[in-house]
Design an enzyme around this catalytic site. Structure first.
Site, PDB file in Angstrom:
ATOM      1  N   PRO A  43       0.793  -1.231   0.000  1.00 10.76           N
ATOM      2  CA  PRO A  43       0.000   0.000   0.000  1.00 10.76           C
ATOM      3  C   PRO A  43       0.828   1.284   0.000  1.00 10.76           C
ATOM      4  CG  PRO A  43      -0.114  -1.069   2.148  1.00 10.76           C
ATOM      5  CD  PRO A  43       0.529  -2.049   1.199  1.00 10.76           C
ATOM      6  N   ARG A  80       5.129  10.850  -2.721  1.00  7.38           N
ATOM      7  CA  ARG A  80       4.843  10.624  -1.304  1.00  7.38           C
ATOM      8  C   ARG A  80       6.088  10.878  -0.457  1.00  7.38           C
ATOM      9  NH1 ARG A  80       4.742   4.576   1.266  1.00  7.38           N
ATOM     10  NH2 ARG A  80       4.027   5.197   3.332  1.00  7.38           N
ATOM     11  N   TYR A 104      11.191   8.827   0.932  1.00  7.61           N
ATOM     12  CA  TYR A 104      11.129   7.796  -0.111  1.00  7.61           C
ATOM     13  C   TYR A 104      11.732   8.205  -1.453  1.00  7.61           C
ATOM     14  CZ  TYR A 104       7.969   5.689   3.274  1.00  7.61           C
ATOM     15  OH  TYR A 104       7.440   5.153   4.427  1.00  7.61           O
ATOM     16  N   ASN A 137       8.000  -5.694  -0.848  1.00 13.72           N
ATOM     17  CA  ASN A 137       7.890  -4.560   0.072  1.00 13.72           C
ATOM     18  C   ASN A 137       6.418  -4.472   0.438  1.00 13.72           C
ATOM     19  OD1 ASN A 137       7.822  -2.212   1.512  1.00 13.72           O
ATOM     20  ND2 ASN A 137       8.999  -0.996   0.048  1.00 13.72           N
ATOM     21  N   ALA A 186       3.148  -0.824   4.805  1.00  8.24           N
ATOM     22  CA  ALA A 186       2.562  -0.807   6.157  1.00  8.24           C
ATOM     23  C   ALA A 186       2.063  -2.180   6.603  1.00  8.24           C
ATOM     24  CB  ALA A 186       1.433   0.211   6.206  1.00  8.24           C
ATOM     25  N   HIS A 201      12.726  -2.768   2.196  1.00  9.69           N
ATOM     26  CA  HIS A 201      12.146  -1.475   2.548  1.00  9.69           C
ATOM     27  C   HIS A 201      13.065  -0.388   2.030  1.00  9.69           C
ATOM     28  CE1 HIS A 201       9.131  -3.350   5.027  1.00  9.69           C
ATOM     29  NE2 HIS A 201      10.086  -4.127   5.500  1.00  9.69           N
ATOM     30  N   ARG A 220      12.946   4.626  12.591  1.00 11.34           N
ATOM     31  CA  ARG A 220      11.664   5.343  12.536  1.00 11.34           C
ATOM     32  C   ARG A 220      10.804   4.935  13.744  1.00 11.34           C
ATOM     33  NH1 ARG A 220       9.288   4.895   6.673  1.00 11.34           N
ATOM     34  NH2 ARG A 220       8.043   6.624   7.491  1.00 11.34           N
TER      35      ARG A 220
END
Ligand code: DQA
Length: 139
Positions: free
Chosen positions: A10, A18, A23, A72, A75, A98, A105
């Protein structure tokens, strides 16, 4: 010819737009074109979905006839027992990737339902994480 599949979960359809500070500013389509050219001797399929069940269906579909899967789960990595079970159920080895280093994080990103059943985990190298995973399958 080796057959690999990249599966993105997602919000990864928004790569390039984004949170570019985390990213990057390259879209996945642009990146994919580059790596398909660079690794022309490998068949690299690609699937992205924002829907958990579709990701599970794709793992079932390619998980018995491809040489490698680069996943990947975004979430869903941190929440999905179903995706973890699917990785366990299939025969094709899965490398979890990832873009960001999830360990520097938020704490909820430190948990992965994929890792225990993955062949390996590559994270924190930006989009290069995917390329390192490809190399591990072809070397
Ligand atoms: C991600 C990290 C996840 O925590 C996040 O939910 C993502 C992307 C990464 O590639 O860095 O969507 O998987």
């Amino acid at each position: 010819m080796k057959k690999l599949t990249i599966i993105n979960g997602p919000n990864l359809n928004l790569l390039g737009k984004r949170e570019p500070n985390i990213y990057g500013s390259l879209s996945f389509t642009e990146f994919l074109e580059e790596i398909k050219q660079k690794y022309a001797h490998v068949e690299i399929d690609y699937f992205q979905s924002n829907i958990e069940g579709e990701l599970i269906d794709k793992l079932h579909e390619v998980g018995f006839n491809h040489d490698g899967i680069i996943l990947n789960a975004a979430a869903y990595t941190h929440t999905s027992v179903g995706l973890g079970d699917a990785v366990k159920a299939i025969e094709t080895p899965v490398i979890e990737v990832h873009i960001s280093n999830t360990f520097n994080r938020e704490e909820f990103r430190h948990q992965s339902y994929i890792s225990p059943n993955a062949r390996g985990v590559i994270l924190g190298f930006g989009l290069q994480s995917y390329e390192l995973a490809i190399q591990s399958f072809i070397n």
